[in-house]
Design an enzyme around this catalytic site. Structure first.
Site, mmCIF file in Angstrom:
data_model
loop_
_atom_site.group_PDB
_atom_site.id
_atom_site.type_symbol
_atom_site.label_atom_id
_atom_site.label_comp_id
_atom_site.label_asym_id
_atom_site.label_seq_id
_atom_site.Cartn_x
_atom_site.Cartn_y
_atom_site.Cartn_z
ATOM 1 N N SER A 56 -5.631 10.698 6.911
ATOM 2 C CA SER A 56 -5.321 11.152 8.269
ATOM 3 C C SER A 56 -5.473 12.661 8.308
ATOM 4 O O SER A 56 -5.354 13.339 7.283
ATOM 5 C CB SER A 56 -3.922 10.702 8.684
ATOM 6 O OG SER A 56 -2.961 11.540 8.121
ATOM 7 N N ARG A 87 0.786 -1.230 0.000
ATOM 8 C CA ARG A 87 0.000 0.000 0.000
ATOM 9 C C ARG A 87 0.822 1.287 0.000
ATOM 10 O O ARG A 87 0.298 2.360 0.320
ATOM 11 C CB ARG A 87 -0.963 -0.021 1.186
ATOM 12 C CG ARG A 87 -0.288 -0.163 2.524
ATOM 13 C CD ARG A 87 -1.290 -0.415 3.635
ATOM 14 N NE ARG A 87 -0.637 -0.329 4.917
ATOM 15 C CZ ARG A 87 0.114 -1.282 5.452
ATOM 16 N NH1 ARG A 87 0.305 -2.423 4.803
ATOM 17 N NH2 ARG A 87 0.685 -1.112 6.624
ATOM 18 N N GLU A 126 -4.697 2.411 5.968
ATOM 19 C CA GLU A 126 -4.986 3.782 6.408
ATOM 20 C C GLU A 126 -5.320 4.583 5.159
ATOM 21 O O GLU A 126 -4.481 4.791 4.294
ATOM 22 C CB GLU A 126 -3.742 4.347 7.104
ATOM 23 C CG GLU A 126 -3.908 5.781 7.533
ATOM 24 C CD GLU A 126 -2.550 6.463 7.754
ATOM 25 O OE1 GLU A 126 -1.671 5.872 8.424
ATOM 26 O OE2 GLU A 126 -2.377 7.570 7.243
ATOM 27 N N ARG A 161 -4.892 4.611 -2.440
ATOM 28 C CA ARG A 161 -5.278 3.610 -1.429
ATOM 29 C C ARG A 161 -6.783 3.402 -1.401
ATOM 30 O O ARG A 161 -7.269 2.277 -1.279
ATOM 31 C CB ARG A 161 -4.812 4.054 -0.045
ATOM 32 C CG ARG A 161 -3.331 3.904 0.123
ATOM 33 C CD ARG A 161 -2.980 4.020 1.573
ATOM 34 N NE ARG A 161 -1.543 3.930 1.742
ATOM 35 C CZ ARG A 161 -0.930 4.131 2.890
ATOM 36 N NH1 ARG A 161 -1.634 4.439 3.968
ATOM 37 N NH2 ARG A 161 0.375 4.017 2.974
HETATM 38 P P1 AMO Z 1 -0.163 11.353 5.860
HETATM 39 O O1 AMO Z 1 1.319 11.372 5.781
HETATM 40 O O2 AMO Z 1 -0.775 10.406 6.830
HETATM 41 O O3 AMO Z 1 -0.720 12.794 6.256
HETATM 42 O O4 AMO Z 1 -0.753 11.097 4.411
HETATM 43 C C1 AMO Z 1 -2.146 11.200 4.163
HETATM 44 C C2 AMO Z 1 -2.651 9.962 3.461
HETATM 45 O O5 AMO Z 1 -1.955 9.782 2.249
HETATM 46 C C3 AMO Z 1 -1.793 8.409 1.980
HETATM 47 N N1 AMO Z 1 -0.358 8.111 1.841
HETATM 48 C C4 AMO Z 1 0.166 7.244 0.966
HETATM 49 N N2 AMO Z 1 -0.403 6.474 0.029
HETATM 50 C C5 AMO Z 1 0.397 5.687 -0.736
HETATM 51 N N3 AMO Z 1 1.753 5.654 -0.607
HETATM 52 C C6 AMO Z 1 2.382 6.410 0.327
HETATM 53 N N4 AMO Z 1 3.719 6.369 0.427
HETATM 54 C C7 AMO Z 1 1.574 7.261 1.163
HETATM 55 N N5 AMO Z 1 1.839 8.134 2.153
HETATM 56 C C8 AMO Z 1 0.663 8.634 2.554
HETATM 57 C C9 AMO Z 1 -2.405 7.649 3.136
HETATM 58 C C10 AMO Z 1 -2.410 8.688 4.245
HETATM 59 O O6 AMO Z 1 -3.442 8.453 5.177
HETATM 60 N N6 AMO Z 1 -0.424 16.354 5.800
HETATM 61 C C11 AMO Z 1 -1.042 15.166 6.317
HETATM 62 C C12 AMO Z 1 -2.541 15.117 6.082
HETATM 63 C C13 AMO Z 1 -3.307 16.147 6.872
HETATM 64 O O7 AMO Z 1 -3.149 16.168 8.104
HETATM 65 O O8 AMO Z 1 -4.084 16.905 6.268
HETATM 66 C C14 AMO Z 1 -0.379 13.962 5.657
HETATM 67 O O9 AMO Z 1 0.296 14.057 4.663
HETATM 68 O O10 AMO Z 1 -3.722 7.279 2.788
#
Ligand code: AMO
Length: 435
Positions: free
Chosen positions: A361, A227, A358, A409
């Site tokens: 967030s 994911r 997830e 996701r």
């Molecule tokens: P966060 O880092 O949790 O929060 O990222 C938000 C959502 O983005 C998705 N996500 C990803 N999906 C695929 N690959 C990845 N490497 C990846 N990283 C993150 C997830 C995650 O829940 N600035 C905060 C958000 C906020 O508070 O508004 C943030 O970036 O679904």
């Protein structure tokens, strides 16, 4: 809305044929998915955004035309002329009785796998030649659902008064503590690819009240999971005069709206992918981090307070919570500097979980300059790097809250795929930079 875009290759798309009378002369263009020859009758199935069966009888067409028809193979791009015919033998009740065919493009090589084959090479092998992989009907279904999700997000947020914005993807400093950055040269300076539009969306909510962005975010993590991607599409939402409860309610409504839209507009695609039970019910459970820890203990998994939840823990929880649910009030140490604290060492924050994934967030944001500077320092970051953001607070910053939702996701979960790369056109991960 008028859909007709005719050209020298086509007068209609196959989807429009059902509106035409029997015998109406049309031309369509697309690529050949299958060819069958039964005695003196030839059948092609052609894809032009939809599928259409085309048929010709040897005795009813010109000899030269028949010869051309016999040359046609799978994967040829063709333009076909003929008349509309309603018949039960065609899969969608209508076919074209051909009187001419024009071969527009001939492949030099046959792809290493057939679009309808049950035996497919590994995802990695298919990704190596993704443009061909993308001709598979299964991927058409996934990407039609993806398209509908993006449309639904925009419809929903615009109807709630949000403005779609764009923020820079070349940035000067990190925002998401845990996630690594991709550095790049920016003339004579070091810069990075944006991990999140976080600080910009906060500033924009102070100026425009309600904003959203659908754009790539970049994460230089050395992951190997089903994911994670190095580049992924994020929906970022931010609203002024709101706290984390307000945005959780909004996010819950958004998810329900997306699911209902997919159910309504992607009936054939859901059926094709064998997804029969796509449903979500409001309200989603809101479970505190503290309760999750004790729940895990009951389930035999010991997680120390303040520790992040491992994939194993999330999978265990997914067995208990079958519908989407929020984990709220995370410990301060697990959340970035811009998330507002509350009593007990926790924060006004949430993660939206669906299964073990997830999806999103977010939280209430720190809106005092002093607290924000303190939190930046507490996380071992340099306040000077954030001067461009901190100085905005001198001009007034309303309370605000928002979330980031991983669009890839969400689509992975909605389409029931077990690898996020399936639902992305050209995925990027630590070992893939092409195609
Ligand atoms: P966060 O880092 O949790 O929060 O990222 C938000 C959502 O983005 C998705 N996500 C990803 N999906 C695929 N690959 C990845 N490497 C990846 N990283 C993150 C997830 C995650 O829940 N600035 C905060 C958000 C906020 O508070 O508004 C943030 O970036 O679904």
């Amino acid at each position: 809305m008028k859909r007709r875009i005719s050209s020298q290759f086509r007068s209609h798309y196959s989807a429009e044929l059902v509106k035409l009378p029997e015998g109406y002369r049309v031309s369509i263009a697309g690529y050949v998915v299958s060819v069958r020859l039964h005695g003196g009758v030839i059948f092609f199935v052609v894809y032009d955004g939809g599928y259409i069966q085309c048929v010709a009888h040897m005795d009813e067409v010109d000899v030269e035309v028949w010869k051309k028809m016999l040359e046609v193979r799978e994967y040829f791009y063709v333009s076909i002329s003929g008349c509309v015919s309603y018949t039960e033998r065609a899969p969608n009740g209508v076919e074209i009785v051909m009187d001419d065919v024009r071969i527009v493009a001939k492949p030099n090589r046959i792809p290493p796998f057939h679009p309808y084959s049950r035996k497919l090479p590994s995802l990695d092998k298919r990704l190596d030649i993704r443009a061909v992989d993308l001709r598979r009907p299964q991927l058409h279904a996934i990407f039609k659902i993806r398209h509908e999700v993006l449309q639904a997000i925009r419809r929903f947020l615009v109807a709630r008064g949000f403005i779609e914005v764009n923020t820079p993807k070349i940035i000067a400093s990190a925002t998401e503590g845990g996630a690594a950055l991709f550095p790049l040269f920016y003339y004579d300076k070091e810069a990075f690819l944006a991990q999140s539009p976080q600080l910009y969306k906060e500033q924009l909510s102070a100026a425009l009240d309600r904003v959203f962005e659908i754009a790539p975010i970049f994460r230089a993590e050395e992951f190997k999971t089903d994911r994670h991607l190095s580049e992924t599409i994020s929906l970022d939402v931010e609203m002024a005069f709101a706290d984390y409860r307000d945005v959780m309610n909004l996010l819950e409504d958004l998810i329900v709206y997306i699911v209902n839209s997919v159910r309504r507009y992607c009936i054939a695609q859901l059926a094709f992918l064998n997804i029969g039970d796509l449903k979500v019910r409001k309200p989603f459970r809101r479970i505190s981090y503290d309760r999750v820890i004790s729940k895990l203990k009951d389930l035999g998994l010991e997680v120390g307070w303040g520790e992040d939840l491992s994939t194993a823990a999330l999978r265990r929880l997914a067995e208990v919570y079958r519908e989407p649910y929020f984990i709220v009030d995370w410990p301060r140490g697990l959340k970035p500097f811009y998330i507002k604290s509350k009593r007990g060492g926790v924060t006004e924050s949430f993660d939206l979980m669906w299964g073990h994934v997830e999806i999103a967030s977010g939280g209430s944001r720190v809106n005092s300059k002093r607290s924000l500077a303190r939190r930046i320092r507490m996380q071992g970051l340099n306040t000077e790097s954030f001067e461009y953001h901190l100085k905005v607070f001198d001009y007034g910053m309303p309370p605000h809250a928002g979330f980031g939702l991983g669009v890839d996701r969400l689509i992975m979960v909605l389409t029931n795929r077990d690898d996020i790369r399936e639902v992305v056109f050209y995925p990027r991960d630590p070992s893939r930079l092409t195609p």
